[in-house]
Structures are given as C-alpha cells and as structure tokens.
Motif scaffolding. Structure first.
Motif, PDB file in Angstrom:
ATOM      1  N   GLN A   1       0.841  -1.186   0.000  1.00 23.36           N
ATOM      2  CA  GLN A   1       0.000   0.000   0.000  1.00 23.36           C
ATOM      3  C   GLN A   1       0.881   1.242   0.000  1.00 23.36           C
ATOM      4  O   GLN A   1       1.940   1.276   0.624  1.00 23.36           O
ATOM      5  N   ASP A   2       0.430   2.263  -0.695  1.00 17.79           N
ATOM      6  CA  ASP A   2       1.219   3.471  -0.917  1.00 17.79           C
ATOM      7  C   ASP A   2       0.887   4.520   0.137  1.00 17.79           C
ATOM      8  O   ASP A   2      -0.204   5.086   0.147  1.00 17.79           O
TER       9      ASP A   2
ATOM     10  N   ASP B   1      -0.265   7.978  -1.040  1.00 13.03           N
ATOM     11  CA  ASP B   1      -1.606   8.179  -1.580  1.00 13.03           C
ATOM     12  C   ASP B   1      -2.333   9.205  -0.716  1.00 13.03           C
ATOM     13  O   ASP B   1      -2.756   8.907   0.405  1.00 13.03           O
ATOM     14  N   VAL B   2      -2.482  10.410  -1.211  1.00 12.72           N
ATOM     15  CA  VAL B   2      -3.033  11.501  -0.399  1.00 12.72           C
ATOM     16  C   VAL B   2      -4.490  11.268  -0.034  1.00 12.72           C
ATOM     17  O   VAL B   2      -4.996  11.898   0.897  1.00 12.72           O
ATOM     18  N   ARG B   3      -5.178  10.369  -0.737  1.00 10.52           N
ATOM     19  CA  ARG B   3      -6.593  10.154  -0.446  1.00 10.52           C
ATOM     20  C   ARG B   3      -6.791   9.622   0.971  1.00 10.52           C
ATOM     21  O   ARG B   3      -7.771   9.969   1.639  1.00 10.52           O
ATOM     22  N   VAL B   4      -5.840   8.799   1.457  1.00  9.15           N
ATOM     23  CA  VAL B   4      -5.990   8.205   2.779  1.00  9.15           C
ATOM     24  C   VAL B   4      -5.871   9.268   3.858  1.00  9.15           C
ATOM     25  O   VAL B   4      -6.743   9.434   4.708  1.00  9.15           O
TER      26      VAL B   4
ATOM     27  N   GLU C   1       6.841   8.532   0.874  1.00 12.89           N
ATOM     28  CA  GLU C   1       5.997   7.844  -0.103  1.00 12.89           C
ATOM     29  C   GLU C   1       6.294   6.348  -0.088  1.00 12.89           C
ATOM     30  O   GLU C   1       6.430   5.691  -1.125  1.00 12.89           O
TER      31      GLU C   1
ATOM     32  N   ARG D   1       5.987   2.356   0.296  1.00 11.22           N
ATOM     33  CA  ARG D   1       5.041   1.316  -0.117  1.00 11.22           C
ATOM     34  C   ARG D   1       5.342   0.073   0.711  1.00 11.22           C
ATOM     35  O   ARG D   1       6.407  -0.526   0.572  1.00 11.22           O
TER      36      ARG D   1
END
Length: 414
Positions: A347-348, A351-354, A396, A398
């Motif tokens: 998982q990244d 990822d700004v969505r989280v 960033e 992963r």
C-alpha cells in the motif's frame, strides 16, 4: 530574556491561543495561520518546554487545522539558534578549557531545537564530533515554564476534556521534559541501542563520547547524512529501502524490546551514503508495556474488522472513553479511512486520499471529546506513532501492512 518577561510572553501566547479556540468553539472565524505565526515567533525565541510541546502538537498533522500545523511545523527546522557566546559559556561550564580539548568548534550550529543546539567540533586528536549543548539556564526555567504550560493545557476543558485527563497529560509531558534535561541518560540510551542494533545492516546510531559529555553536553561521533525531510523526490529505490527499515525498526522496538524512541520528527533521522537510516537523537525513550501493546493490537483488529462495538471496547480498555453514547458512526468512518492502508499487497503511504480522509475526520474527533478522551500514559506513544506515519507519508513508502499486521494480530490473539 528575564524570567518575568518570559512569563509575560507565555501568558500572552496562552491568551491568544485561548481566544482563537473560543472563537472556533462558538462557531466564529478563527485565524489559525495568524495564531501559528504568533506561536512560532514567540516560542522560537523562548525555546524550552513550551516550544517542545508545540513541536509535539505539530506532529498531529491530521488533527490540527492545516494552517496552524504548517506554522508549528516550522519549529522543527527553523528555530532561531542561541548566540554562540551563550553556548560557549555553557560548554566551558561543563567541560572546562575548550582550547585544551578541541582544535575547533564551529560557532554556527547546524541544528537547533527546543532544548539545545548542535555544533560540529574537531578534537585535539583529530576526531570530528558533534556537541549537543543544552541552552544555558534551561533547568532553572523549566519548572516556571511548566506552570504556564499547565495553564495552557487547561484550555482543553473548553473541548470537554476532563480535568483528570488534562492533569495526567501534563504529568506525562512534565516527566518527559525533566528526563530530557539529563544528557547522561541519552548517552546511556545511545550505548544501549548501539549494542542492540550492532549487527543491523541498515541502521546506525552515533557513538557517544562520554569523556567529553556531562549532564548538559553530549558529545557524539559525527555521522553525516541527508535529513529524512530532504528525501522527498529522491531515488525511489532509496526511499523504499528507508521506509522498510523505519517500519521494521519501530516494530522491533515495540514488540521485541518493549520500548520506543519517542521523538519522531524528521530532523532526528538521516540517510548516509550507504543508504542506512541514521538515528541522531535518543533523548526521549519510553517504556511500552506488553499490556498496552495488546490494547493497541486489539483496537487495530477491531478497526480492520470494521466492528464499531469492538472498537469502543478496545478504546475503553486503553482508558480512552468516558460517559454514555459510544460514537459508533465516527468509529465506522475511521475504520473505513484507515483500512485501505492494511489491504493485501503493498500500500502506498504517498496516496493523499488516505490522509486527506483522516484529516477530514478531525473536526468530528474534536467534537466527540466529551466521550473520546486522551488515554493517560499514551501521549508520547500516540505522538510517536503518528509522527512516523507522517514520516512514511513523506517518504511515499510502499509497505505490505496487511502481512505485518496479521503477524501482530496472531501473536496477540486471546
């Protein structure tokens, strides 16, 4: 600054913080950036425990208003240094004749923080060291500063945090600050961690030089590196290696050794030319009992199961709930926000969505503080885990958090 002037300055900052919180609480327009600018300017000059606490708060990026968090974050790297003349007096008081010990001490610090600053030096026998020097007189002002910090924390009553919880939070902060004043304890921690991780291929800590150290000066070997905060945009392979090292190290600290390096701001970490993670500052190390870890793992398991009732039971077990009416909808939305980081596969963290979704939940968390209370004894642990979450975001990274968490859930299964 004389103590009377220092106290007046802190009282002024407390009043401004209180008025901004009050405007926000009653639905008015709060100028968080202006408050952050005032706090940065005042605390950068005052230094000491108040600045340290502001640094702690700045690492809860997902709970503070963004404009305030950004201004407070400047305290991590832009704090004004103390004049060299004052630092030299402190060094002489601790070590005696500096000319007999050093060929050179660079007057310009290459790092300054809340409790001290760091100067590079070269000894008479040719070693390059760094000298971490406590700001002069900090031990004398600590207790007076803590009186003002306690007053500032009382503002939490406006957010419906109980006085008992505020007192417990204050005691934890005060104990941690008092421990950080003794650099001999940090030297001992450095030696302990160096022995523990001596064979680790991707982790390194500086060797303390005890004959040039004391309660207020810590001499260490110079380990150059690129600060963690400067790795944004660096080679992806390097960032992923550092992310794995950081995550593995935190896990081993917690679940094998039951303690934790508890000052996670990015300035305390760097990456050397071999790609190893360098840990510079061990002034804050906390014990983490197994039963507390079990409570956190139980909360993680309930979160990943999406079970609000089990989440509430785990939060109660940690001492983080009071009153009637579990905020089940908030639990459910929090689980939905966090779970993607623990999905199968890598998982990244970039990822700004989280973390945007986590930030969007923060007003709901503040609004539920009449039921969700800060657990006693958890402040530094929560601050550290949150700080490293944001370190992984900046890198960033992963990571396969699904496999990592599955191992912990199995190990702590009842």
């Amino acid at each position: 600054m004389r103590q009377s002037g220092r106290t007046r300055r802190m009282l002024g900052l407390s009043a401004r913080t209180g008025s901004t919180l009050l405007r926000s609480r009653i639905g008015g327009k709060a100028d968080w950036q202006a408050l952050g600018e005032s706090l940065f300017e005042g605390l950068s000059e005052l230094k000491g425990p108040a600045m340290k606490i502001a640094q702690v708060m700045s690492q809860w990026d997902d709970l503070l208003p963004p404009a305030l968090a950004e201004e407070l974050a400047r305290l991590q790297k832009d704090a004004a240094p103390a004049p060299w003349a004052e630092i030299k007096v402190a060094l002489e008081a601790e070590l005696g004749d500096l000319d007999a010990l050093f060929d050179e001490i660079e007057p310009e610090p290459f790092a300054s923080a809340s409790m001290g600053q760091v100067h590079r030096a070269r000894t008479r026998d040719g070693r390059t060291l760094v000298l971490k020097v406590q700001y002069p007189g900090l031990d004398r002002v600590l207790e007076q500063d803590l009186v003002q910090v306690r007053r500032l924390l009382r503002l939490g009553r406006w957010l419906k945090v109980s006085q008992a919880r505020l007192d417990a939070l204050f005691d934890e902060l005060a104990d941690g600050l008092r421990r950080e004043l003794d650099y001999r304890a940090e030297a001992d921690a450095l030696e302990r961690y160096r022995r523990r991780y001596a064979d680790h291929p991707d982790l390194v800590m500086p060797q303390p030089v005890k004959e040039l150290s004391g309660p207020r000066v810590l001499a260490m070997e110079y380990l150059p590196g690129t600060p963690l905060r400067d790795l944004e945009g660096a080679d992806d392979t390097l960032r992923q290696r550092v992310s794995r090292t950081l995550a593995d190290w935190i896990t081993e600290e917690l679940f094998t050794h039951h303690e934790l390096h508890a000052d996670p701001h990015a300035g305390n970490f760097a990456v050397d030319e071999q790609g190893r993670l360098v840990v510079y500052d061990l002034g804050a190390v906390i014990a983490v009992p197994r039963e507390r870890l079990a409570g956190l793992v139980a909360l993680l398991g309930a979160t990943l199961d999406g079970d609000p009732m089990a989440m509430d039971e785990a939060v109660r077990g940690l001492g983080g709930r009071q009153g009637e009416g579990a905020p089940l909808a908030l639990y459910r939305e929090s689980a939905e926000a966090v779970s993607p980081l623990f999905a199968p596969g890598e998982q990244d963290f970039g990822d700004v969505r989280v973390h945007r979704r986590l930030r969007e939940l923060s007003p709901r968390v503040w609004g539920a503080l009449d039921r969700l209370q800060p657990p006693a004894g958890m402040l530094l642990l929560a601050r550290t885990l949150n700080g490293h979450y944001w370190n992984l975001v900046r890198l960033e990274g992963r990571l396969d958090m699904h496999s990592r968490s599955a191992q912990l859930l199995d190990a702590y299964a009842v």
